[in-house]
Design a protein around this motif. Structure first.
Motif, PDB file in Angstrom:
ATOM      1  N   GLY A   1       0.822  -1.206   0.000  1.00 56.40           N
ATOM      2  CA  GLY A   1       0.000   0.000   0.000  1.00 56.40           C
ATOM      3  C   GLY A   1       0.852   1.250   0.000  1.00 56.40           C
ATOM      4  O   GLY A   1       1.695   1.435   0.899  1.00 56.40           O
ATOM      5  N   GLY A   2       0.642   2.096  -0.994  1.00 50.94           N
ATOM      6  CA  GLY A   2       1.466   3.297  -1.154  1.00 50.94           C
ATOM      7  C   GLY A   2       0.787   4.567  -0.731  1.00 50.94           C
ATOM      8  O   GLY A   2       0.994   5.614  -1.353  1.00 50.94           O
ATOM      9  N   GLY A   3      -0.042   4.510   0.312  1.00 49.41           N
ATOM     10  CA  GLY A   3      -0.582   5.738   0.877  1.00 49.41           C
ATOM     11  C   GLY A   3       0.508   6.530   1.576  1.00 49.41           C
ATOM     12  O   GLY A   3       1.678   6.119   1.628  1.00 49.41           O
ATOM     13  N   HIS A   4       0.141   7.660   2.152  1.00 55.08           N
ATOM     14  CA  HIS A   4       1.175   8.524   2.748  1.00 55.08           C
ATOM     15  C   HIS A   4       1.905   7.824   3.885  1.00 55.08           C
ATOM     16  O   HIS A   4       3.109   8.019   4.074  1.00 55.08           O
ATOM     17  CB  HIS A   4       0.553   9.846   3.204  1.00 55.08           C
ATOM     18  N   ASN A   5       1.201   6.976   4.651  1.00 58.06           N
ATOM     19  CA  ASN A   5       1.865   6.261   5.738  1.00 58.06           C
ATOM     20  C   ASN A   5       2.884   5.258   5.215  1.00 58.06           C
ATOM     21  O   ASN A   5       3.970   5.112   5.779  1.00 58.06           O
ATOM     22  CB  ASN A   5       0.820   5.535   6.598  1.00 58.06           C
ATOM     23  N   GLY A   6       2.527   4.549   4.142  1.00 60.72           N
ATOM     24  CA  GLY A   6       3.473   3.616   3.548  1.00 60.72           C
ATOM     25  C   GLY A   6       4.719   4.331   3.056  1.00 60.72           C
ATOM     26  O   GLY A   6       5.846   3.828   3.209  1.00 60.72           O
ATOM     27  N   LEU A   7       4.534   5.526   2.491  1.00 57.58           N
ATOM     28  CA  LEU A   7       5.673   6.305   2.017  1.00 57.58           C
ATOM     29  C   LEU A   7       6.546   6.776   3.169  1.00 57.58           C
ATOM     30  O   LEU A   7       7.787   6.778   3.074  1.00 57.58           O
ATOM     31  CB  LEU A   7       5.180   7.499   1.204  1.00 57.58           C
ATOM     32  N   VAL A   8       5.923   7.182   4.269  1.00 55.97           N
ATOM     33  CA  VAL A   8       6.691   7.601   5.449  1.00 55.97           C
ATOM     34  C   VAL A   8       7.513   6.427   5.986  1.00 55.97           C
ATOM     35  O   VAL A   8       8.712   6.565   6.277  1.00 55.97           O
ATOM     36  CB  VAL A   8       5.751   8.155   6.541  1.00 55.97           C
ATOM     37  N   ALA A   9       6.885   5.256   6.114  1.00 54.60           N
ATOM     38  CA  ALA A   9       7.608   4.078   6.592  1.00 54.60           C
ATOM     39  C   ALA A   9       8.756   3.732   5.657  1.00 54.60           C
ATOM     40  O   ALA A   9       9.879   3.435   6.104  1.00 54.60           O
ATOM     41  CB  ALA A   9       6.647   2.897   6.721  1.00 54.60           C
ATOM     42  N   ALA A  10       8.494   3.764   4.352  1.00 49.68           N
ATOM     43  CA  ALA A  10       9.536   3.443   3.371  1.00 49.68           C
ATOM     44  C   ALA A  10      10.714   4.401   3.497  1.00 49.68           C
ATOM     45  O   ALA A  10      11.887   3.989   3.435  1.00 49.68           O
ATOM     46  CB  ALA A  10       8.954   3.501   1.962  1.00 49.68           C
ATOM     47  N   ALA A  11      10.426   5.681   3.688  1.00 45.82           N
ATOM     48  CA  ALA A  11      11.494   6.673   3.783  1.00 45.82           C
ATOM     49  C   ALA A  11      12.344   6.449   5.029  1.00 45.82           C
ATOM     50  O   ALA A  11      13.583   6.459   4.965  1.00 45.82           O
ATOM     51  CB  ALA A  11      10.901   8.075   3.778  1.00 45.82           C
ATOM     52  N   TYR A  12      11.695   6.257   6.169  1.00 45.62           N
ATOM     53  CA  TYR A  12      12.452   6.043   7.406  1.00 45.62           C
ATOM     54  C   TYR A  12      13.318   4.786   7.318  1.00 45.62           C
ATOM     55  O   TYR A  12      14.494   4.783   7.726  1.00 45.62           O
ATOM     56  CB  TYR A  12      11.504   5.920   8.594  1.00 45.62           C
ATOM     57  N   LEU A  13      12.761   3.695   6.816  1.00 45.62           N
ATOM     58  CA  LEU A  13      13.498   2.431   6.790  1.00 45.62           C
ATOM     59  C   LEU A  13      14.614   2.450   5.749  1.00 45.62           C
ATOM     60  O   LEU A  13      15.709   1.926   5.991  1.00 45.62           O
ATOM     61  CB  LEU A  13      12.531   1.286   6.543  1.00 45.62           C
TER      62      LEU A  13
END
Length: 518
Positions: free
Chosen positions: A11-23
């Motif tokens: 899922g590429g919603g804003h939360n998924g993008l935030v998690a992807a960026a941090y990790l």
């Protein structure tokens, strides 16, 4: 043979993008899979009307819960603008000839509620003693109820205990009625307890109180800001951050199965694929995740809203001669939202009927951020308008086909708006390149079909308190961060996580922190 990654995000919603960026920033190998041909989920902008050069925030529209820390950590170029007023509420008793403006200038006396102004201010002052204590905890492991209460009561202000009782222990409708006397003033407060949540103001379950707390908690102050450039600009900034740190983002990738040990199967135009992650982060709803795991789906609280996007030639005229349209629409414009109207509308909808009048709220993005309009539109005086109708639960009018239901709900929302205007809103709606009115509606059914939001719930399910109960088991990183599922390798990272909901990035941040602690 499945390809291996450290992290697979579904899922590429804003939360998924935030998690992807941090990790990815932490050096983890991250693959994000998005079913649609673009990322962003509900946080997207669109040219909704043919031939009209305006980028409307199609689904979500305001930002309160996105912490500055997330923006700074990720170097995301996100700008938020403060609205010039808090709210304006036409008095339905005078069909909008008088109204309550709250902001730089208050007009409590205009609706016969002069004595409530101080009480209104005191209600929110007490509430802020709670929200200011809770807000800083949202990017940390879950605190317990007792620990949060102790934080609130550590204030030297003797009203802190009353604030805790008001927001956490007493049905918000009763607390509001005890605090202010005028029915319209009561309704202005109560609406924050009901947006996206189908509940009565006096519901003993206190689900309306949880919704109220989340609407007041942002920044500790509850200010709701406008994303400059629209919601698509927020998604664009987060996508750039995630990609810049090295996350792989694959769109057009429909995940159809997840195994408890981390195998993720998905389809693209090239065929079927499998990728294995040491951790799988689910940005989808808990019900969708259960389906992908082949498990029974949990019951999901229904969404309860209709959103109507409009493009206007100009702002409509008001009946109130003391407040201009630019003032009235600069904040939240409340329609038919006295406390009695809210309670009556809930009872009507609970009985299976469409409320009349429908309680609604209106937002004008372009007054605060004209950048979403082309220069010719700005020069012409054009504006966007979003009408958000409450108390329209997912199963309401379920005997109608989706198009008929959408038409009926849209008509109810615009009829409610017209009841307090000096002219029909239809008279100032622009037409697109084909001569069609620039009116776009999104029902709970549309959210479910287009975005996978189960039952059209914008929070992915019922919101929970932003703290753990005192006896709650917090023996793993995932549990401590409020992102656990029934499987160690799979975490929630979307709005369905504890402390999720709205455009906040908190679910994504907390899932990433749980992984990094594992």
């Amino acid at each position: 043979m499945a390809a291996d990654q450290d992290i697979v995000i579904v899922g590429g919603g804003h939360n998924g993008l935030v998690a992807a960026a941090y990790l990815a920033r932490a050096g983890r190998r991250v693959t994000l899979l998005e079913r649609l041909d673009h990322v962003g989920g509900a946080a997207v902008s669109a040219h909704a009307f043919d031939g009209i050069d305006a980028r409307l925030s199609r689904y979500s529209y305001l930002v309160s819960l996105l912490p500055r820390r997330i923006i700074d950590d990720l170097g995301a170029r996100i700008r938020l603008a403060r609205r010039r007023a808090s709210s304006y509420t036409p008095d339905p008793a005078t069909r909008g000839a008088t109204g309550l403006l709250i902001g730089a200038r208050n007009t409590f006396a205009a609706i016969g509620a002069g004595s409530d102004e101080a009480r209104f201010t005191e209600f929110y002052r007490r509430a802020q003693l709670v929200t200011a204590a809770v807000w800083p905890t949202l990017l940390s492991p879950l605190s317990t109820r007792s620990a949060i209460r102790d934080r609130v009561l550590s204030s030297a202000d003797p009203a802190a205990a009353a604030g805790w009782e008001t927001l956490i222990n007493t049905p918000i409708g009763r607390a509001i009625a005890e605090s202010v006397h005028n029915d319209l003033v009561r309704g202005v407060i109560a609406t924050d307890a009901l947006i996206g949540t189908f509940a009565a103001t006096d519901d003993p379950s206190l689900i309306q109180n949880i919704c109220f707390l989340y609407h007041l908690i942002g920044g500790g102050t509850g200010d709701w800001d406008v994303p400059v450039g629209g919601m698509g600009a927020v998604t664009g900034a987060l996508t750039a951050a995630a990609s810049g740190f090295g996350a792989e983002i694959i769109t057009g990738a429909e995940v159809y199965a997840i195994s408890p040990d981390g195998d993720v199967r998905y389809r693209t135009q090239d065929g079927e694929h499998t990728v294995h992650g040491r951790h799988v982060l689910a940005g989808v709803t808990p019900a969708v995740l259960a389906r992908l795991l082949g498990e029974p789906e949990p019951e999901t609280a229904p969404g309860s809203q209709i959103k109507v996007n409009l493009m206007l030639e100009r702002l409509p005229r008001l009946r109130d001669q003391w407040v201009g349209p630019e003032q009235a629409f600069a904040g939240t414009f409340h329609i038919n939202e006295t406390m009695r109207q809210l309670d009556t509308a809930y009872a009507t909808a609970a009985a299976g009927e469409l409320p009349d009048p429908l309680p609604c709220e209106v937002y004008c993005h372009s007054l605060t951020d004209p950048s979403i309009l082309s220069e010719p539109l700005r020069s012409s005086g054009a504006h966007t308008l979003t009408v958000f109708g409450l108390h329209t639960p997912h199963r309401l009018l379920e005997d109608l086909d989706p198009d008929t239901k959408r038409i009926k709900l849209t008509a109810a929302a615009l009829h409610s708006l017209n009841s307090v205007l000096a002219e029909p809103i239809q008279d100032v709606v622009m037409t697109d390149a084909d001569g069609r009115p620039c009116v776009e509606a999104k029902t709970t059914g549309d959210l479910e079909d287009a975005l996978g939001m189960t039952a059209g719930n914008i929070f992915h399910g019922a919101l929970g308190w932003p703290f753990a109960e005192d006896d709650e088991d917090l023996d793993t990183p995932a549990k401590r961060w409020g992102v656990a599922t029934g499987h160690d390798a799979i975490l929630l990272c979307g709005s369905g996580a504890r402390r999720g909901g709205a455009v906040s990035g908190i679910g994504g941040h907390n899932a990433a922190m749980a992984v990094l602690e594992s």
